[in-house]
Enzyme design. Structure first.
Site, PDB file in Angstrom:
ATOM      1  NE  ARG A 141     106.572  46.243  16.804  1.00 22.15           N
ATOM      2  CZ  ARG A 141     105.712  45.382  16.268  1.00 22.15           C
ATOM      3  NH1 ARG A 141     104.663  44.990  16.970  1.00 22.15           N
ATOM      4  NH2 ARG A 141     105.894  44.902  15.047  1.00 22.15           N
ATOM      5  CG  HIS A 168     102.457  39.869  18.188  1.00 20.75           C
ATOM      6  ND1 HIS A 168     102.058  40.939  18.990  1.00 20.75           N
ATOM      7  CD2 HIS A 168     102.491  40.358  16.913  1.00 20.75           C
ATOM      8  CE1 HIS A 168     101.876  42.004  18.237  1.00 20.75           C
ATOM      9  NE2 HIS A 168     102.128  41.682  16.981  1.00 20.75           N
ATOM     10  CD  GLN A 171      97.917  40.403  14.762  1.00 20.94           C
ATOM     11  OE1 GLN A 171      98.501  41.465  14.589  1.00 20.94           O
ATOM     12  NE2 GLN A 171      96.713  40.152  14.239  1.00 20.94           N
ATOM     13  CG  ASP A 263     103.441  36.611  10.828  1.00 24.85           C
ATOM     14  OD1 ASP A 263     103.263  37.688  10.219  1.00 24.85           O
ATOM     15  OD2 ASP A 263     104.089  36.538  11.881  1.00 24.85           O
ATOM     16  CB  CYS A 303      99.537  39.608  12.152  1.00 23.03           C
ATOM     17  SG  CYS A 303     101.267  39.299  11.766  1.00 23.03           S
ATOM     18  NE  ARG A 330      97.372  44.224  17.349  1.00 25.55           N
ATOM     19  CZ  ARG A 330      98.651  44.457  17.061  1.00 25.55           C
ATOM     20  NH1 ARG A 330      99.145  44.157  15.875  1.00 25.55           N
ATOM     21  NH2 ARG A 330      99.450  44.983  17.979  1.00 25.55           N
TER      22      ARG A 330
END
Length: 354
Positions: A141, A168, A171, A263, A303, A330
């Site tokens: 990440r 991402h 996600q 988001d 998310c 997730r």
């Protein structure tokens, strides 16, 4: 009596059951799709075909059903280890990866820039080579997507993008599993994105058309998605026969949409831009007024973490909000990625409708 892998192994030892039969119990019969992901990296969803995306979602559904709902024990990661590099903090990515890998019998090591010499006393190249010699996969990440490109070049084990400034993918796999569970399929759905042209949107743009979903995107002027990704999305829309709309009007994007998505407007590393961003995004909050433009069966995704200026409480905590199921998924989708990239296991349950 619950019949799971532990009891099967015990019976197998007593009766001399072959390793081949044990393998079939855990790994299942060959999948009904000609998809082979073992040894691959997961950098972006652009790199995955429609069948490969469906396979990952099928795998996630299979693991969720067998482990969560049937109570089966599937030690598919037994004897395996996962290196987790986190330059940016996280709740869902960290917890889903750690608990998911452990649930499958594996061991994960959480590594921040305070724990290892990443980019300080040791190059990314050397770090990738060292981690490859001690672990079976690397989940990273990071801030810069280019760091993942270099890591994939130097690592000899699969590398999974846990988030970068450009994509991402984990996600969005969770988002798609959530929508598949709720609607019973994905093809024909219209997704409305209302917010920043960021990494989460990029991962939707590089995958939605492959699964037959239409996209309606509203971003403020100056906050549009990456131009190269927009060009790829336009190509996908033409290739797969889906609709694509890019606008600056949130209500135009929401028009007849099945799924409303947003988001954070201010990602980690953008704190100095907060004042300007809040001004630019005025009118982009998702409310019940926004939902009036959507389809009757509309749902909402985010998310997380969420701030009230992005979506009000009435929508966020409404029955149409799927955000907490989305968060749970997730875990099942990241488990699906790890199982697919590291083992020969094939889903045993019937393939869902996509």
């Amino acid at each position: 009596m619950l019949f799971n892998a532990r009891s099967f192994v015990s019976i197998a030892k007593l009766r001399g059951t072959s390793k081949q039969l044990l393998r079939q119990f855990w790994y299942g019969p060959p999948a009904q799709m000609n998809v082979h992901l073992k040894g691959r990296d997961l950098l972006t969803l652009e790199n995955y075909t429609a069948d490969e995306l469906k396979y990952l979602l099928w795998m996630a559904s299979d693991l969720k059903q067998r482990i969560k709902h049937k109570g089966e024990y599937l030690p598919l990661m037994q004897g395996k280890s996962l290196a987790m590099i986190f330059e940016k903090r996280s709740t869902r990515t960290r917890l889903s990866a750690e608990t998911g890998f452990a649930l499958l019998g594996g061991h994960s090591s959480f590594l921040t820039t305070q724990d290892i010499h990443l980019g300080t006393n040791e190059s990314l190249t050397d770090t990738a080579r060292v981690l490859s010699s001690m672990t079976n996969a690397i989940l990273a990440r990071v801030y810069k997507h280019n760091d993942l490109d270099l890591m994939i070049k130097e690592a000899t084990v699969p590398v999974i993008n846990g988030l970068s400034d450009l994509h991402h993918p984990l996600q969005i796999l969770a988002d798609y599993l959530t929508l598949q569970e709720h609607y019973g399929g994905l093809s024909g759905l219209t997704i409305a994105w209302i917010g920043d042209g960021n990494n989460v949107l990029h991962s939707i743009m590089t995958s939605a058309a492959k699964l037959g979903m239409h996209l309606q995107i509203a971003t403020p002027k100056g906050f549009e998605p990456d131009l190269s990704i927009t060009e790829i999305t336009e190509q996908y829309s033409e290739e797969y026969g889906t609709k694509l709309l890019l606008t600056t009007d949130p209500l135009e994007a929401a028009d007849s949409a099945n799924v409303l998505v947003t988001d954070t407007w201010i990602s980690m590393g953008q704190e100095e831009e907060k004042k300007d961003r809040l001004k630019a995004f005025q009118g982009y909050q998702i409310t019940m007024q926004t939902a009036k433009s959507a389809a009757a069966n509309w749902t909402f995704l985010h998310c997380l973490p969420r701030k009230p200026e992005e979506v009000d409480d009435e929508v966020f905590y409404s029955p149409q909000s799927l955000v907490f199921l989305e968060a749970e998924n997730r875990k099942w989708t990241i488990m699906a990625v790890m199982v697919s990239l590291l083992t020969d296991y094939s889903p045993q349950l019937q393939k869902p409708t996509f």
